[in-house]
Design an enzyme around this catalytic site. Structure first.
Site, PDB file in Angstrom:
ATOM      1  N   LYS A 272       0.838  -1.217   0.000  1.00 22.11           N
ATOM      2  CA  LYS A 272       0.000   0.000   0.000  1.00 22.11           C
ATOM      3  C   LYS A 272       0.868   1.261   0.000  1.00 22.11           C
ATOM      4  O   LYS A 272       0.646   2.186  -0.783  1.00 22.11           O
ATOM      5  CB  LYS A 272      -0.928   0.031   1.241  1.00 22.11           C
ATOM      6  CG  LYS A 272      -1.813  -1.190   1.393  1.00 22.11           C
ATOM      7  CD  LYS A 272      -2.696  -1.094   2.627  1.00 22.11           C
ATOM      8  CE  LYS A 272      -1.955  -1.045   3.950  1.00 22.11           C
ATOM      9  NZ  LYS A 272      -1.225  -2.286   4.296  1.00 22.11           N
TER      10      LYS A 272
ATOM     11  N   ARG B 159      -8.996   1.501   9.466  1.00 22.80           N
ATOM     12  CA  ARG B 159      -8.566   0.140   9.805  1.00 22.80           C
ATOM     13  C   ARG B 159      -9.647  -0.611  10.582  1.00 22.80           C
ATOM     14  O   ARG B 159      -9.496  -1.788  10.855  1.00 22.80           O
ATOM     15  CB  ARG B 159      -7.372   0.206  10.760  1.00 22.80           C
ATOM     16  CG  ARG B 159      -6.026   0.443  10.174  1.00 22.80           C
ATOM     17  CD  ARG B 159      -5.410  -0.839   9.676  1.00 22.80           C
ATOM     18  NE  ARG B 159      -4.054  -1.086  10.080  1.00 22.80           N
ATOM     19  CZ  ARG B 159      -2.992  -0.433   9.654  1.00 22.80           C
ATOM     20  NH1 ARG B 159      -3.110   0.587   8.848  1.00 22.80           N
ATOM     21  NH2 ARG B 159      -1.792  -0.790  10.044  1.00 22.80           N
TER      22      ARG B 159
ATOM     23  N   ARG C  70      11.886  -5.852   4.564  1.00 22.59           N
ATOM     24  CA  ARG C  70      11.710  -4.398   4.396  1.00 22.59           C
ATOM     25  C   ARG C  70      12.758  -3.624   5.206  1.00 22.59           C
ATOM     26  O   ARG C  70      13.086  -3.969   6.334  1.00 22.59           O
ATOM     27  CB  ARG C  70      10.322  -3.973   4.859  1.00 22.59           C
ATOM     28  CG  ARG C  70      10.173  -2.432   4.858  1.00 22.59           C
ATOM     29  CD  ARG C  70       8.774  -1.967   4.966  1.00 22.59           C
ATOM     30  NE  ARG C  70       8.074  -2.523   6.094  1.00 22.59           N
ATOM     31  CZ  ARG C  70       6.755  -2.407   6.268  1.00 22.59           C
ATOM     32  NH1 ARG C  70       6.027  -1.763   5.367  1.00 22.59           N
ATOM     33  NH2 ARG C  70       6.177  -2.927   7.315  1.00 22.59           N
TER      34      ARG C  70
ATOM     35  N   ARG D  83      11.906  -1.811  10.773  1.00 22.35           N
ATOM     36  CA  ARG D  83      10.850  -1.372  11.690  1.00 22.35           C
ATOM     37  C   ARG D  83      10.712  -2.355  12.849  1.00 22.35           C
ATOM     38  O   ARG D  83      10.817  -3.563  12.643  1.00 22.35           O
ATOM     39  CB  ARG D  83       9.523  -1.264  10.931  1.00 22.35           C
ATOM     40  CG  ARG D  83       9.283   0.126  10.374  1.00 22.35           C
ATOM     41  CD  ARG D  83       8.130   0.202   9.439  1.00 22.35           C
ATOM     42  NE  ARG D  83       6.901  -0.405   9.914  1.00 22.35           N
ATOM     43  CZ  ARG D  83       5.749  -0.365   9.247  1.00 22.35           C
ATOM     44  NH1 ARG D  83       5.686   0.270   8.088  1.00 22.35           N
ATOM     45  NH2 ARG D  83       4.670  -0.930   9.723  1.00 22.35           N
TER      46      ARG D  83
ATOM     47  N   ARG E  66       0.204  -8.733  13.668  1.00 19.09           N
ATOM     48  CA  ARG E  66      -0.398  -7.781  12.717  1.00 19.09           C
ATOM     49  C   ARG E  66      -1.319  -8.490  11.728  1.00 19.09           C
ATOM     50  O   ARG E  66      -2.385  -7.976  11.390  1.00 19.09           O
ATOM     51  CB  ARG E  66       0.705  -7.019  11.974  1.00 19.09           C
ATOM     52  CG  ARG E  66       1.356  -5.965  12.847  1.00 19.09           C
ATOM     53  CD  ARG E  66       2.707  -5.567  12.316  1.00 19.09           C
ATOM     54  NE  ARG E  66       2.651  -4.887  11.043  1.00 19.09           N
ATOM     55  CZ  ARG E  66       3.676  -4.805  10.201  1.00 19.09           C
ATOM     56  NH1 ARG E  66       4.818  -5.380  10.497  1.00 19.09           N
ATOM     57  NH2 ARG E  66       3.547  -4.137   9.081  1.00 19.09           N
TER      58      ARG E  66
HETATM   59  P1  AP5 Z   1       4.947  -1.572   1.788  1.00 19.52           P
HETATM   60  O1  AP5 Z   1       4.613  -0.748   0.609  1.00 19.52           O
HETATM   61  O2  AP5 Z   1       5.707  -0.952   2.900  1.00 19.52           O
HETATM   62  O3  AP5 Z   1       3.629  -2.320   2.322  1.00 19.52           O
HETATM   63  P2  AP5 Z   1       2.397  -1.760   3.158  1.00 19.52           P
HETATM   64  O4  AP5 Z   1       1.188  -2.429   2.623  1.00 19.52           O
HETATM   65  O5  AP5 Z   1       2.410  -0.272   3.189  1.00 19.52           O
HETATM   66  O6  AP5 Z   1       2.754  -2.403   4.553  1.00 19.52           O
HETATM   67  P3  AP5 Z   1       2.824  -1.807   6.028  1.00 19.52           P
HETATM   68  O7  AP5 Z   1       3.496  -2.877   6.828  1.00 19.52           O
HETATM   69  O8  AP5 Z   1       3.438  -0.458   6.074  1.00 19.52           O
HETATM   70  O9  AP5 Z   1       1.365  -1.740   6.379  1.00 19.52           O
HETATM   71  P4  AP5 Z   1       0.803  -1.828   7.761  1.00 19.52           P
HETATM   72  O10 AP5 Z   1      -0.605  -1.633   7.408  1.00 19.52           O
HETATM   73  O11 AP5 Z   1       1.113  -3.013   8.573  1.00 19.52           O
HETATM   74  O12 AP5 Z   1       1.628  -0.716   8.552  1.00 19.52           O
HETATM   75  P5  AP5 Z   1       1.286   0.774   8.918  1.00 19.52           P
HETATM   76  O13 AP5 Z   1       2.524   1.544   8.782  1.00 19.52           O
HETATM   77  O14 AP5 Z   1       0.053   1.236   8.247  1.00 19.52           O
HETATM   78  O15 AP5 Z   1       5.764  -2.852   1.261  1.00 19.52           O
HETATM   79  C1  AP5 Z   1       6.295  -3.814   2.146  1.00 19.52           C
HETATM   80  C2  AP5 Z   1       7.659  -4.303   1.620  1.00 19.52           C
HETATM   81  O16 AP5 Z   1       7.480  -4.980   0.388  1.00 19.52           O
HETATM   82  C3  AP5 Z   1       8.659  -3.171   1.337  1.00 19.52           C
HETATM   83  O17 AP5 Z   1       9.943  -3.612   1.668  1.00 19.52           O
HETATM   84  C4  AP5 Z   1       8.555  -2.950  -0.192  1.00 19.52           C
HETATM   85  O18 AP5 Z   1       9.769  -2.483  -0.726  1.00 19.52           O
HETATM   86  C5  AP5 Z   1       8.205  -4.349  -0.668  1.00 19.52           C
HETATM   87  N1  AP5 Z   1       7.301  -4.336  -1.827  1.00 19.52           N
HETATM   88  C6  AP5 Z   1       6.257  -3.497  -2.056  1.00 19.52           C
HETATM   89  N2  AP5 Z   1       5.636  -3.817  -3.210  1.00 19.52           N
HETATM   90  C7  AP5 Z   1       6.293  -4.918  -3.699  1.00 19.52           C
HETATM   91  C8  AP5 Z   1       6.139  -5.728  -4.867  1.00 19.52           C
HETATM   92  N3  AP5 Z   1       5.137  -5.477  -5.752  1.00 19.52           N
HETATM   93  N4  AP5 Z   1       6.989  -6.768  -5.054  1.00 19.52           N
HETATM   94  C9  AP5 Z   1       7.981  -7.017  -4.141  1.00 19.52           C
HETATM   95  N5  AP5 Z   1       8.188  -6.281  -3.031  1.00 19.52           N
HETATM   96  C10 AP5 Z   1       7.359  -5.242  -2.813  1.00 19.52           C
HETATM   97  O19 AP5 Z   1       0.892   0.607  10.477  1.00 19.52           O
HETATM   98  C11 AP5 Z   1       1.860   0.282  11.448  1.00 19.52           C
HETATM   99  C12 AP5 Z   1       1.198   0.254  12.813  1.00 19.52           C
HETATM  100  O20 AP5 Z   1       0.689   1.568  13.133  1.00 19.52           O
HETATM  101  C13 AP5 Z   1      -0.009  -0.667  12.959  1.00 19.52           C
HETATM  102  O21 AP5 Z   1       0.366  -1.991  13.268  1.00 19.52           O
HETATM  103  C14 AP5 Z   1      -0.781   0.009  14.095  1.00 19.52           C
HETATM  104  O22 AP5 Z   1      -0.200  -0.268  15.344  1.00 19.52           O
HETATM  105  C15 AP5 Z   1      -0.579   1.491  13.800  1.00 19.52           C
HETATM  106  N6  AP5 Z   1      -1.624   2.052  12.928  1.00 19.52           N
HETATM  107  C16 AP5 Z   1      -1.439   2.590  11.683  1.00 19.52           C
HETATM  108  N7  AP5 Z   1      -2.617   3.007  11.191  1.00 19.52           N
HETATM  109  C17 AP5 Z   1      -3.550   2.721  12.124  1.00 19.52           C
HETATM  110  C18 AP5 Z   1      -4.960   2.896  12.175  1.00 19.52           C
HETATM  111  N8  AP5 Z   1      -5.638   3.455  11.155  1.00 19.52           N
HETATM  112  N9  AP5 Z   1      -5.614   2.488  13.289  1.00 19.52           N
HETATM  113  C19 AP5 Z   1      -4.954   1.928  14.322  1.00 19.52           C
HETATM  114  N10 AP5 Z   1      -3.629   1.735  14.336  1.00 19.52           N
HETATM  115  C20 AP5 Z   1      -2.929   2.118  13.245  1.00 19.52           C
END
Ligand code: AP5
Ligand code: ZN
Length: 216
Positions: A13, A88, A127, A160, A171
């Site tokens: 994403k 979420r 990552r 991270r 997660r």
């Molecule tokens: P990446 O693009 O980073 O994936 P992502 O879907 O953004 O994954 P996240 O882990 O960031 O999502 P998340 O929802 O767990 O974390 P968030 O930061 O929102 O890609 C991942 C990896 O794959 C990278 O290394 C990339 O290079 C690689 N990649 C990408 N595309 C690829 C492809 N096509 N082929 C190969 N490799 C590829 O949330 C973190 C924490 O914050 C949560 O756990 C929670 O505690 C809190 N939080 C955040 N938002 C909320 C909310 N709305 N409500 C409550 N808590 C929240």
């Protein structure tokens, strides 16, 4: 273009939101990035959020909603937005509806990224992130041109704290229990588009561009 990117942790994403934002002048709003910034700055909110995030649990709705409401209001001048990682929960989705309805700017689309569990674990485990400019890399799939240093700003890359195996497991479980119900929620509102997120970054971007073309 006013869109939400939905999907399990690690589906890509954030990577795609950066590309779409750069290509469309829309603004990316990532609650994960905002929360990590608050943690780094040791704000009250950051201190409250850190424990949940390190364990891979969701930060309470009230905290996240407070954070996003302010930011959404700031986006009125932008050419739309991409919400990455928000909403979420159903409570967050209801709140988003209220905020957007009161500004008369309803959502255009919700894109649900689909990637197998095995691939998601591989993506998360490899990552690496830049703590300064938030750029995201992968040791195998998207390595920095400068090795273990960000090739945009020169900062050493880090893993991270929630990309450790135990936190990844939590997660994925939290996603299934609390976030996956949003797929049905948005499908019922005729807003959902499914996207195969399993190909290369370029291939996924191509598919995504087709889905988003009507809203540019
Ligand atoms: P990446 O693009 O980073 O994936 P992502 O879907 O953004 O994954 P996240 O882990 O960031 O999502 P998340 O929802 O767990 O974390 P968030 O930061 O929102 O890609 C991942 C990896 O794959 C990278 O290394 C990339 O290079 C690689 N990649 C990408 N595309 C690829 C492809 N096509 N082929 C190969 N490799 C590829 O949330 C973190 C924490 O914050 C949560 O756990 C929670 O505690 C809190 N939080 C955040 N938002 C909320 C909310 N709305 N409500 C409550 N808590 C929240
Ligand atoms: Zn950087």
């Amino acid at each position: 273009m006013r869109v939400v990117f939905l999907g399990a942790p690690g589906v890509g994403k954030g990577t795609q939101a950066d590309r779409v934002a750069a290509a469309s002048k829309s603004v990316k709003l990532s609650t994960g990035d905002l929360l990590r910034e608050a943690v780094r700055n040791q704000t009250t909110l950051g201190r409250e959020a850190k424990g949940y995030m390190d364990q891979g649990k969701l930060v309470p709705d009230s905290v996240v909603i407070g954070l996003v409401r302010e930011k959404l209001a700031d986006l009125s001048g932008a050419n739309g937005f991409i919400l990455d990682g928000f909403p979420r929960t159903v409570v967050q989705a209801e709140e988003l509806n209220r905020v957007l309805a009161s500004a008369n700017t309803p959502l255009d689309r919700v894109v649900n990224f689909q990637v197998s569990r095995e691939d998601v674990v591989r993506r998360l485990s490899g990552r690496r992130s830049c703590p300064k400019c938030q750029a995201t890399f992968h040791v195998d799939f998207a390595p920095s041109k400068k090795g273990n240093v960000c090739d945009r700003c020169g900062e050493p890359l880090v893993q991270r704290s929630d990309d450790r195996p135990e936190a990844i497991e939590t997660r994925l479980k939290v996603y299934e229990e609390q976030t996956a119900p949003l797929i049905r929620y948005y499908r019922e509102r005729q807003l959902l588009s499914e996207l195969d997120g399993s190909g290369s970054v370029d291939a996924v971007f191509e598919g995504l561009s087709r889905v988003l073309a009507p809203y540019r």
